[in-house]
Write a protein that holds these residues in place. Structure first.
Motif, PDB file in Angstrom:
ATOM      1  N   LEU A   1      -9.291 -32.542 -33.375  1.00 25.10           N
ATOM      2  CA  LEU A   1      -9.333 -31.082 -33.263  1.00 25.10           C
ATOM      3  C   LEU A   1      -7.991 -30.397 -33.430  1.00 25.10           C
ATOM      4  O   LEU A   1      -7.941 -29.174 -33.520  1.00 25.10           O
ATOM      5  CB  LEU A   1      -9.927 -30.696 -31.902  1.00 25.10           C
ATOM      6  N   TRP A   2      -6.904 -31.158 -33.447  1.00 21.78           N
ATOM      7  CA  TRP A   2      -5.636 -30.455 -33.555  1.00 21.78           C
ATOM      8  C   TRP A   2      -5.463 -29.945 -34.992  1.00 21.78           C
ATOM      9  O   TRP A   2      -6.241 -30.261 -35.871  1.00 21.78           O
ATOM     10  CB  TRP A   2      -4.474 -31.357 -33.075  1.00 21.78           C
ATOM     11  N   GLY A   8      -5.921 -26.895 -36.037  1.00 25.31           N
ATOM     12  CA  GLY A   8      -6.878 -25.871 -36.434  1.00 25.31           C
ATOM     13  C   GLY A   8      -8.332 -26.239 -36.310  1.00 25.31           C
ATOM     14  O   GLY A   8      -9.203 -25.420 -36.606  1.00 25.31           O
ATOM     15  N   GLY A   9      -8.632 -27.440 -35.872  1.00 21.21           N
ATOM     16  CA  GLY A   9     -10.025 -27.802 -35.646  1.00 21.21           C
ATOM     17  C   GLY A   9     -10.762 -28.144 -36.920  1.00 21.21           C
ATOM     18  O   GLY A   9     -10.248 -28.028 -38.030  1.00 21.21           O
TER      19      GLY A   9
END
Lengths: 411, 422
Positions: free
Chosen positions: B400-401, B403-404
């Motif tokens: 998820l890092w 910006g997902g």
């Protein structure tokens, strides 16, 4: 009924006592758990233990199956299954790990306190434990994978019993090393220990926490379920009298597991409803793509939200249906039948899987807020994942279902 | 008997340093991290256990110097043909032990990409910043301050929004930038980093690429305030917090590449970040493979070792199938970073889209597989002693890092399907 208008339940099955239970437990969740979570997160002593005490002792969940004259709630028939389901949905919404403790406790109690298996002698003996002012958690010790610590070669659906048993007079002597209970190995009041009773098939004996030659190790660190201070047990020939053997035979064992799986499904359903509230708030308030679009109005996100809603709606109907089936053996047959047991297994697996999918999707939409403790979603995600694996290894669950539905002969 | 070194990678892509980098990092991980990592969750605020391990890797072994040009004491990785594959090997080996440490380590190079990589080396800034990394035996970190409260991943959504949502503002006053703004979530914040790369706008609301500015700010500059670390589901070695910039003044030459070029080369950060993420994924999965091997030989079901049950074997096979694929596409992404002459500029929309596609494929597959592995392991899956649950928590965060997932999907669809409004 909370959430009734959004995710309907078969309301004709829900009785006045269930409605009252929902109100009481929902209020408990708000006052005892949610309000303190910001400050205490998952602190056992400051948040969880006081909340467990309020729920188990003051509200009386742990004594609901005892007669009123003993200080209990006076419930005794299988119809209690629906009451437990609605209660656990609310408990799970507030704190999944506390729900898991009660799911275990109810499953243990179902073996001797629910008609037609009510054992008045045992109820009287255990009244001081469960109707007193101290928290009394029941914990199941079930078959699990074998290995260096497997005590017995006999298996239940491919899973060896963790504890071996030898005849000792009218009772048994139980032994096992590094035995992993479902919850609360460090502080459960009663362990319901499964073992192989020879020709009688599976049996379950109740051991109190103070039993001689029963000891527990240090609490284990795990993914979630902060309310459960779990620890491995060592049983070195723990003697248990025949009166403490609460069930023998596959039907009775499956019945206990059916109640357990239903209770765990209801707890997880509560987590799903909590995740729904969190995602709903996020979707209503977050603006993306510059400042023009409210999150929930984005078609990609809306599609994922739609899937989550679908899973919650179907999980709720499934769980309530299972609770109804268990509460009315006169209509649906005994809870320990192979068919009912498989329905319970399938329901648990379906609800747990749906919850993990939905929570994973919710985290993907919320990105960093999904895994930040502050937003709470990650706690439900960790708790449900822990329950999903702990209750039954997936390999065994699928084999059980295949055996029943496809008639597999060697699995 | 096969082991983690038997998973496929295109050997002709590998850097001449691959073997020695791999051995250095693996040896470090086995001595300094693997014996202690189960305690890291409780160390998320203080880093009492984590910091000494970083000191050893980055300061004493010197890996924090690799990106800088040789002229300033670095190892010159930024202008070699092995930027991608060399980094991939280090990241993967670190992530095998702890993916949060791999992220924290990788992010050290993230802002430095803007000044150390060919063809946009900023030698003046390299000379100014290199000593803080080279003349010490302690770990020195940087952080990329991108995300803001109002927009989350909007900052990274460069092609749609063109920097128009950035509210952190840099105004040139004489020969100084004056910066005001509020950032969230940078890896290595909460007091860890000594140097920030800060994404700013010189004209709020503008989509003009020339108004996008990437400016370096030493963490001890007056007006910089950092919050306490956020508590998260995992990734304890990666501290994240708020950072406030209040009338922060830095020299005008602290802007990385200049008007237009900051915008252009910032996308290289995205491509390399995506490539690094795949390495974090494959490293963690390699360790899960090691754990699974042991577990499935030790535990039995239906009287046989787990691995000898056909249904279990199916899960195991799916796991290693996906690890094989992930590693191959990871090294392909790394090769594409190494050889822009063959594959195109690292900062191009094409490269952003392709590395995003590789990244979210790898992360999705890892999350799916590790979830199934936990279910397979039953109650042992959630037991911290087995370490799989740690990877499960960490990999969800890795997924998820930057910006997902949805942003990855939009950037991929935008390039491959020529979408105009996403």
């Amino acid at each position: 009924m909370k959430y009734q208008e959004i995710f309907p339940v078969p309301c004709e099955w829900v009785q006045d006592i269930d409605e009252s239970m929902v109100e009481t437990v929902a209020r408990w969740g708000e006052q005892e758990v949610v309000s303190g979570r910001l400050e205490h997160t998952e602190d056992y002593d400051k948040l969880l233990l006081p909340a467990i005490h309020k729920l188990f002792c003051d509200i009386g969940l742990q004594s609901m199956l005892w007669p009123e004259e003993s200080g209990g709630g006076g419930l005794e028939t299988a119809e209690v299954a629906m009451t437990v389901a609605v209660a656990l949905e609310q408990v799970g919404t507030a704190d999944t790990s506390i729900g898991f403790l009660f799911a275990n406790t109810f499953a243990v109690q179902s073996t001797f306190a629910v008609e037609p298996h009510r054992n008045e002698e045992l109820l009287a003996e255990l009244a001081p434990v469960f109707c007193g002012d101290d928290v009394a958690v029941g914990s199941l010790v079930l078959p699990g994978y074998g290995g260096s610590n497997a005590a017995a070669r006999e298996e239940f659906y491919g899973l060896p019993y963790q504890v071996s048993a030898e005849r000792h007079g009218e009772g048994w002597a139980l032994s096992g090393e590094a035995v992993r209970p479902q919850c609360s190995g460090k502080n459960a009041a009663v362990f319901a220990v499964a073992f192989d009773a020879g020709d009688g098939g599976p049996a379950v004996a109740l051991l109190g926490e103070g039993a001689k030659r029963l000891s527990s190790g240090e609490p284990i660190k795990k993914t979630g379920l902060a309310a459960s201070l779990n620890a491995d047990l060592d049983l070195k020939g723990v003697e248990v009298g025949g009166g403490r053997v609460v069930l023998t035979g596959e039907d009775r064992f499956r019945e206990m597991l059916s109640f357990y799986y239903m209770s765990c499904a209801a707890t997880i359903l509560g987590s799903l409803l909590a995740a729904y509230e969190i995602l709903k708030e996020w979707g209503n308030t977050r603006v993306i793509k510059g400042k023009g679009q409210v999150f929930k109005e984005n078609p990609l996100d809306a599609a994922l939200m739609g899937r989550a809603a679908s899973r919650i709606a179907t999980s709720r109907v499934l769980t309530y249906t299972l609770a109804r089936m268990l509460s009315r053996p006169d209509i649906y047959g005994p809870a320990g039948s192979q068919g009912m047991f498989n329905t319970a297994t399938a329901t648990f697996k379906q609800v747990a899987g749906a919850a993990m999918l939905s929570m994973n999707n919710a985290m993907e939409m919320m990105a960093s807020a999904g895994y930040a403790t502050e937003w709470n979603l990650e706690r439900y995600w960790r708790d449900v994942k822990t329950i999903e694996g702990t209750v039954i290894p997936e390999t065994a669950a699928w084999a059980m279902l295949a055996r029943h539905y496809f008639g597999c002969r060697t699995l | 008997m096969p082991g983690i070194d038997d998973f496929t990678r295109p050997v002709e892509y590998l850097s001449p340093l691959d073997r020695s980098l791999g051995e250095i990092v693996r040896s470090w991980a086995e001595k300094e991290v693997l014996p202690y990592r189960r305690e890291y969750d409780e160390d998320w605020e203080e880093h009492r256990l984590i910091e000494p391990a970083f000191d050893r890797l980055m300061g004493e072994l010197g890996l924090q110097r690799v990106l800088f040009p040789e002229e300033v004491g670095g190892w010159g990785l930024g202008h070699s043909d092995y930027l991608g594959t060399g980094s991939y090997r280090m990241f993967e080996e670190i992530a095998r032990a702890d993916s949060a440490m791999a992220v924290a380590f990788g992010v050290v190079f993230w802002p430095l990409i803007m000044i150390c990589n060919e063809p946009h080396v900023n030698m003046r800034l390299c000379e100014e910043f290199a000593p803080m990394f080279i003349e010490t035996n302690k770990a020195v970190f940087t952080a990329n301050a991108m995300t803001e409260p109002q927009g989350g991943a909007d900052i990274e959504n460069m092609d749609l929004l063109g920097g128009s949502t950035i509210e952190t503002c840099a105004i040139l006053e004489g020969d100084e930038w004056v910066i005001n703004g509020h950032k969230l979530w940078p890896t290595n914040s909460a007091g860890v980093a000594d140097l920030f790369g800060v994404v700013c706008t010189t004209s709020p609301g503008s989509t003009d690429p020339e108004e996008f500015a990437f400016i370096f700010v030493p963490a001890d500059t007056e007006g910089v305030t950092q919050g306490k670390p956020y508590q998260k589901a995992g990734m304890a070695a990666d501290k994240n917090s708020d950072i406030w910039f209040e009338n922060v003044r830095v020299p005008s030459w602290y802007r990385a590449c200049g008007p237009g070029d900051d915008f252009k080369y910032f996308k290289e950060i995205i491509s390399l970040g995506s490539m690094g993420t795949i390495a974090f994924v494959s490293g963690a999965m390699m360790n899960i493979y090691e754990i699974l091997r042991e577990f499935c030989e030790e535990k039995t079901f239906r009287g046989r070792p787990l691995k000898e049950n056909d249904d279990v074997a199916g899960v195991l096979a799916d796991f290693v199938r996906d690890l094989e694929v992930i590693r191959v596409i990871g090294y392909q992404a790394a090769r594409m970073m190494d050889r822009p002459d063959l594959y195109g500029d690292r900062w191009s929309e094409e490269m952003v889209a392709k590395t995003r596609a590789f990244k979210y494929f790898a992360a999705d597959k890892a999350v799916e597989n590790v979830g199934l592995v936990m279910n397979l392991m039953g109650a042992h899956g959630s037991d911290r002693v087995r370490d799989v649950e740690k990877h499960w928590r960490d990999l969800k965060i890795v997924q998820l890092w930057m910006g997902g997932k949805q942003l990855c999907q939009m950037e991929v669809a935008r390039w491959f399907f020529d979408c105009e409004t996403l």
